[in-house]
Motif scaffolding. Structure first.
Motif, PDB file in Angstrom:
ATOM      1  N   LYS A  26       0.800  -1.221   0.000  1.00  0.00           N
ATOM      2  CA  LYS A  26       0.000   0.000   0.000  1.00  0.00           C
ATOM      3  C   LYS A  26       0.832   1.271   0.000  1.00  0.00           C
ATOM      4  O   LYS A  26       0.328   2.342  -0.340  1.00  0.00           O
ATOM      5  N   THR A  27       2.094   1.196   0.405  1.00  0.00           N
ATOM      6  CA  THR A  27       2.925   2.400   0.512  1.00  0.00           C
ATOM      7  C   THR A  27       3.590   2.798  -0.803  1.00  0.00           C
ATOM      8  O   THR A  27       4.148   3.887  -0.900  1.00  0.00           O
ATOM      9  N   GLY A  28       3.558   1.952  -1.805  1.00  0.00           N
ATOM     10  CA  GLY A  28       4.330   2.203  -3.015  1.00  0.00           C
ATOM     11  C   GLY A  28       5.785   1.803  -2.858  1.00  0.00           C
ATOM     12  O   GLY A  28       6.628   2.126  -3.701  1.00  0.00           O
ATOM     13  N   PHE A  29       6.089   1.065  -1.781  1.00  0.00           N
ATOM     14  CA  PHE A  29       7.462   0.668  -1.494  1.00  0.00           C
ATOM     15  C   PHE A  29       8.085  -0.128  -2.627  1.00  0.00           C
ATOM     16  O   PHE A  29       9.283   0.004  -2.908  1.00  0.00           O
ATOM     17  N   PHE A  30       7.287  -0.955  -3.310  1.00  0.00           N
ATOM     18  CA  PHE A  30       7.895  -1.876  -4.275  1.00  0.00           C
ATOM     19  C   PHE A  30       8.365  -1.178  -5.540  1.00  0.00           C
ATOM     20  O   PHE A  30       9.176  -1.720  -6.276  1.00  0.00           O
ATOM     21  N   ARG A  31       7.906   0.027  -5.798  1.00  0.00           N
ATOM     22  CA  ARG A  31       8.516   0.792  -6.889  1.00  0.00           C
ATOM     23  C   ARG A  31       9.926   1.214  -6.487  1.00  0.00           C
ATOM     24  O   ARG A  31      10.857   1.175  -7.293  1.00  0.00           O
ATOM     25  N   LEU A  32      10.064   1.628  -5.219  1.00  0.00           N
ATOM     26  CA  LEU A  32      11.384   1.965  -4.696  1.00  0.00           C
ATOM     27  C   LEU A  32      12.297   0.744  -4.736  1.00  0.00           C
ATOM     28  O   LEU A  32      13.457   0.825  -5.141  1.00  0.00           O
ATOM     29  N   TRP A  33      11.760  -0.392  -4.328  1.00  0.00           N
ATOM     30  CA  TRP A  33      12.531  -1.633  -4.332  1.00  0.00           C
ATOM     31  C   TRP A  33      12.964  -2.006  -5.752  1.00  0.00           C
ATOM     32  O   TRP A  33      14.100  -2.439  -5.973  1.00  0.00           O
ATOM     33  N   ALA A  34      12.066  -1.848  -6.728  1.00  0.00           N
ATOM     34  CA  ALA A  34      12.402  -2.177  -8.112  1.00  0.00           C
ATOM     35  C   ALA A  34      13.531  -1.283  -8.625  1.00  0.00           C
ATOM     36  O   ALA A  34      14.460  -1.753  -9.293  1.00  0.00           O
ATOM     37  N   GLY A  35      13.449   0.014  -8.302  1.00  0.00           N
ATOM     38  CA  GLY A  35      14.505   0.925  -8.716  1.00  0.00           C
ATOM     39  C   GLY A  35      15.844   0.551  -8.123  1.00  0.00           C
ATOM     40  O   GLY A  35      16.883   0.593  -8.801  1.00  0.00           O
ATOM     41  N   GLU A  36      15.840   0.147  -6.851  1.00  0.00           N
ATOM     42  CA  GLU A  36      17.065  -0.293  -6.209  1.00  0.00           C
ATOM     43  C   GLU A  36      17.629  -1.556  -6.862  1.00  0.00           C
ATOM     44  O   GLU A  36      18.836  -1.708  -7.022  1.00  0.00           O
ATOM     45  N   THR A  37      16.737  -2.462  -7.230  1.00  0.00           N
ATOM     46  CA  THR A  37      17.191  -3.701  -7.863  1.00  0.00           C
ATOM     47  C   THR A  37      17.885  -3.414  -9.183  1.00  0.00           C
ATOM     48  O   THR A  37      18.934  -4.003  -9.497  1.00  0.00           O
ATOM     49  N   PHE A  38      17.319  -2.499  -9.993  1.00  0.00           N
ATOM     50  CA  PHE A  38      17.963  -2.114 -11.254  1.00  0.00           C
ATOM     51  C   PHE A  38      19.371  -1.584 -11.005  1.00  0.00           C
ATOM     52  O   PHE A  38      20.341  -2.008 -11.641  1.00  0.00           O
ATOM     53  N   SER A  39      19.474  -0.615 -10.089  1.00  0.00           N
ATOM     54  CA  SER A  39      20.757   0.056  -9.900  1.00  0.00           C
ATOM     55  C   SER A  39      21.788  -0.875  -9.261  1.00  0.00           C
ATOM     56  O   SER A  39      22.973  -0.824  -9.599  1.00  0.00           O
ATOM     57  N   ILE A  40      21.345  -1.741  -8.338  1.00  0.00           N
ATOM     58  CA  ILE A  40      22.295  -2.630  -7.672  1.00  0.00           C
ATOM     59  C   ILE A  40      22.816  -3.691  -8.638  1.00  0.00           C
ATOM     60  O   ILE A  40      23.997  -4.044  -8.616  1.00  0.00           O
TER      61      ILE A  40
ATOM     62  N   VAL B  49       8.537   6.351   3.794  1.00  0.00           N
ATOM     63  CA  VAL B  49       7.701   5.631   2.840  1.00  0.00           C
ATOM     64  C   VAL B  49       6.896   4.530   3.525  1.00  0.00           C
ATOM     65  O   VAL B  49       5.698   4.366   3.276  1.00  0.00           O
ATOM     66  N   VAL B  50       7.536   3.763   4.408  1.00  0.00           N
ATOM     67  CA  VAL B  50       6.890   2.558   4.949  1.00  0.00           C
ATOM     68  C   VAL B  50       6.438   2.687   6.393  1.00  0.00           C
ATOM     69  O   VAL B  50       5.629   1.877   6.866  1.00  0.00           O
ATOM     70  N   GLY B  51       6.961   3.688   7.135  1.00  0.00           N
ATOM     71  CA  GLY B  51       6.666   3.758   8.561  1.00  0.00           C
ATOM     72  C   GLY B  51       7.624   2.883   9.357  1.00  0.00           C
ATOM     73  O   GLY B  51       8.148   1.886   8.860  1.00  0.00           O
ATOM     74  N   LYS B  52       7.860   3.244  10.610  1.00  0.00           N
ATOM     75  CA  LYS B  52       8.868   2.556  11.412  1.00  0.00           C
ATOM     76  C   LYS B  52       8.503   1.109  11.713  1.00  0.00           C
ATOM     77  O   LYS B  52       9.371   0.258  11.854  1.00  0.00           O
ATOM     78  N   LYS B  53       7.196   0.799  11.824  1.00  0.00           N
ATOM     79  CA  LYS B  53       6.814  -0.566  12.186  1.00  0.00           C
ATOM     80  C   LYS B  53       7.073  -1.564  11.068  1.00  0.00           C
ATOM     81  O   LYS B  53       7.114  -2.772  11.313  1.00  0.00           O
ATOM     82  N   GLN B  54       7.236  -1.084   9.843  1.00  0.00           N
ATOM     83  CA  GLN B  54       7.490  -1.974   8.702  1.00  0.00           C
ATOM     84  C   GLN B  54       8.951  -1.970   8.264  1.00  0.00           C
ATOM     85  O   GLN B  54       9.278  -2.485   7.186  1.00  0.00           O
ATOM     86  N   LEU B  55       9.824  -1.408   9.097  1.00  0.00           N
ATOM     87  CA  LEU B  55      11.224  -1.289   8.677  1.00  0.00           C
ATOM     88  C   LEU B  55      11.915  -2.645   8.550  1.00  0.00           C
ATOM     89  O   LEU B  55      12.748  -2.832   7.662  1.00  0.00           O
ATOM     90  N   GLY B  56      11.603  -3.595   9.450  1.00  0.00           N
ATOM     91  CA  GLY B  56      12.231  -4.911   9.361  1.00  0.00           C
ATOM     92  C   GLY B  56      11.950  -5.590   8.034  1.00  0.00           C
ATOM     93  O   GLY B  56      12.885  -5.951   7.295  1.00  0.00           O
ATOM     94  N   PRO B  57      10.662  -5.778   7.661  1.00  0.00           N
ATOM     95  CA  PRO B  57      10.363  -6.372   6.355  1.00  0.00           C
ATOM     96  C   PRO B  57      10.894  -5.547   5.188  1.00  0.00           C
ATOM     97  O   PRO B  57      11.393  -6.103   4.196  1.00  0.00           O
ATOM     98  N   ALA B  58      10.798  -4.204   5.302  1.00  0.00           N
ATOM     99  CA  ALA B  58      11.267  -3.361   4.198  1.00  0.00           C
ATOM    100  C   ALA B  58      12.768  -3.512   3.994  1.00  0.00           C
ATOM    101  O   ALA B  58      13.243  -3.629   2.852  1.00  0.00           O
TER     102      ALA B  58
END
Length: 434
Positions: A9-23, A132-141
């Protein structure tokens, strides 16, 4: 790895996808740059140490300032600007090669500038992710973010080996430049994240940088984590300054084989990102972090052990070394980053991250140069790798002798400002500053 609904719901996976490309692209450059030095520029131990030192040397120049800039500016814009700048700088490598102007000092300059921009990017990303995700979701993020690094480490070296074989190492770097462009595009549309500055006038730049250093060194949790990271990275830079030279010249591995073996590290990273959150829930943070610092040194000893073995055994030993090394590092990164992002106030996250990088990356040039000197004369390459591997394991001492050893949970209870109140070790709180 299960997909948390809250992250979707946070849009986190767009951020994750961008990181995957660059890494993935960064792994190509990480793989190709030493090969350019060894195969095209005839670099020896000393020259390899200089190239390896260049990227982390940027930390000594910009380490504290990068965190201040990340805290002072809108963070998504910082991330995009850093990606675009890295793309343009890396594109200079194939251009200079085509013009027959590529030299060791061009590699050193490019590595230095990309290192400086990566420091700025990481400082901003550490502060942006909680927004983006909030502190409670930092572990999974963080598990997913380190998973993207692992995916890059799986795909990157294998792709790099094929690209270096097909088009040469300089043109392979162009793929990394394009990956940074893709990452910058992926960030478009994500929420902006202006820093939350405390009330009052803006702190002068130098004073703000010192504040980050002071907070880090007074904090009973962040200080041993930073010192352990600096210890670990010093010996890591010693090891990897000579690793490519050793496996290419002494073990006789081709770029394609080297890429496949590096991908074994990516598989270890995938496993590490999958189990890191479970490990912290089951065993806490202190003891697993100490083990995560010790394991890579043991794994590193397998590389010099591969010399004088038959080819199959040598391949297995180096592959296992990469697998267990990266597995431990990813578990370490997920846990350390979650602890920092949970306990450090938002308006200080960029500075604390920059300060940690200043300490932990700033020692890397000295490790790399020491490796070059020892490998070229006093000890030789193999003995220097053994020394570096033994030194790696001793970095766990910082976590075993301090209060972080008992760190088991990060409490969910929050103050009105949204900051966690304690880091629990059973009965005692450990995030008090002295």
């Amino acid at each position: 790895m299960a997909v948390p609904v809250a992250l979707v719901k946070t849009g986190f996976f767009r951020l994750w996808a961008g990181e995957t490309f660059s890494i993935a692209g960064s792994q190509i450059t990480y793989f190709a740059m030493p090969l350019i030095a060894v195969l095209l520029l005839d670099a020896g131990s000393w020259e390899m140490g200089i190239v390896a030192a260049a990227g982390s040397a940027a930390t000594l120049v910009f380490g504290l300032s990068a965190g201040v800039w990340a805290d002072a500016m809108e963070r998504r814009r910082v991330l995009q600007a850093a990606n675009l700048a890295r793309a343009l700088i890396l594109a200079a490598v194939p251009v200079m090669w085509l013009l027959d102007a590529l030299s060791l000092w061009v590699l050193v300059t490019v590595t230095f500038l990309v290192g400086a921009l990566s420091l700025l990017f990481d400082s901003a990303m550490s502060a942006y992710l909680p927004k983006v995700v909030g502190k409670k979701q930092l572990g999974p993020a963080n598990s997913w973010m380190e998973g993207s690094a692992a995916v890059g480490e799986v795909a990157g070296p294998g792709l790099a080996g094929v690209l270096v074989h097909a088009v040469g190492a300089p043109l392979a770097v162009l793929v990394d430049a394009l990956s940074y462009f893709a990452s910058a595009i992926a960030l478009r549309g994500l929420p902006r994240a202006a820093p939350e500055a405390p009330d009052g006038p803006r702190t002068p730049h130098f004073k703000a940088a010192v504040e980050g250093l002071r907070l880090l060194m007074r904090d009973r949790i962040q200080r041993p984590l930073a010192l352990a990271a600096a210890h670990f990275n010093f010996f890591t830079s010693m090891f990897y300054a000579l690793y490519t030279l050793y496996v290419v010249q002494e073990l006789g591995f081709s770029p394609v084989v080297l890429g496949v073996l590096s991908a074994a590290g990516g598989l270890g990273g995938l496993l590490g990102s999958t189990v890191a959150s479970w490990i912290s829930r089951r065993f806490g943070y202190g003891t697993p972090l100490a083990l995560a610092y010790a394991v890579p040194g043991i794994a590193g000893l397998l590389v010099p052990l591969a010399e004088h073995q038959d080819r199959f055994t040598a391949l297995v030993l180096v592959g296992l070394s990469q697998f267990f090394w990266v597995l431990a590092v990813v578990v370490n990164l997920v846990m350390s980053e979650t602890v920092k992002q949970t306990l450090v106030p938002d308006h200080m996250l960029g500075r604390v991250t920059g300060t940690v990088r200043f300490l932990s990356w700033g020692v890397e040039p000295f490790g790399a140069l020491l490796a070059g000197a020892l490998g070229a004369s006093l000890l030789g390459i193999r003995s220097t790798l053994v020394l570096a591997a033994v030194g790696l394991s001793t970095s766990a001492i910082w976590l075993l002798i301090g209060p972080i050893r008992g760190l088991r949970t990060l409490l969910d209870d929050e103050e009105p400002g949204g900051l966690p109140t304690t880091a629990a070790t059973g009965d005692a709180a450990l995030n008090e500053t002295t």
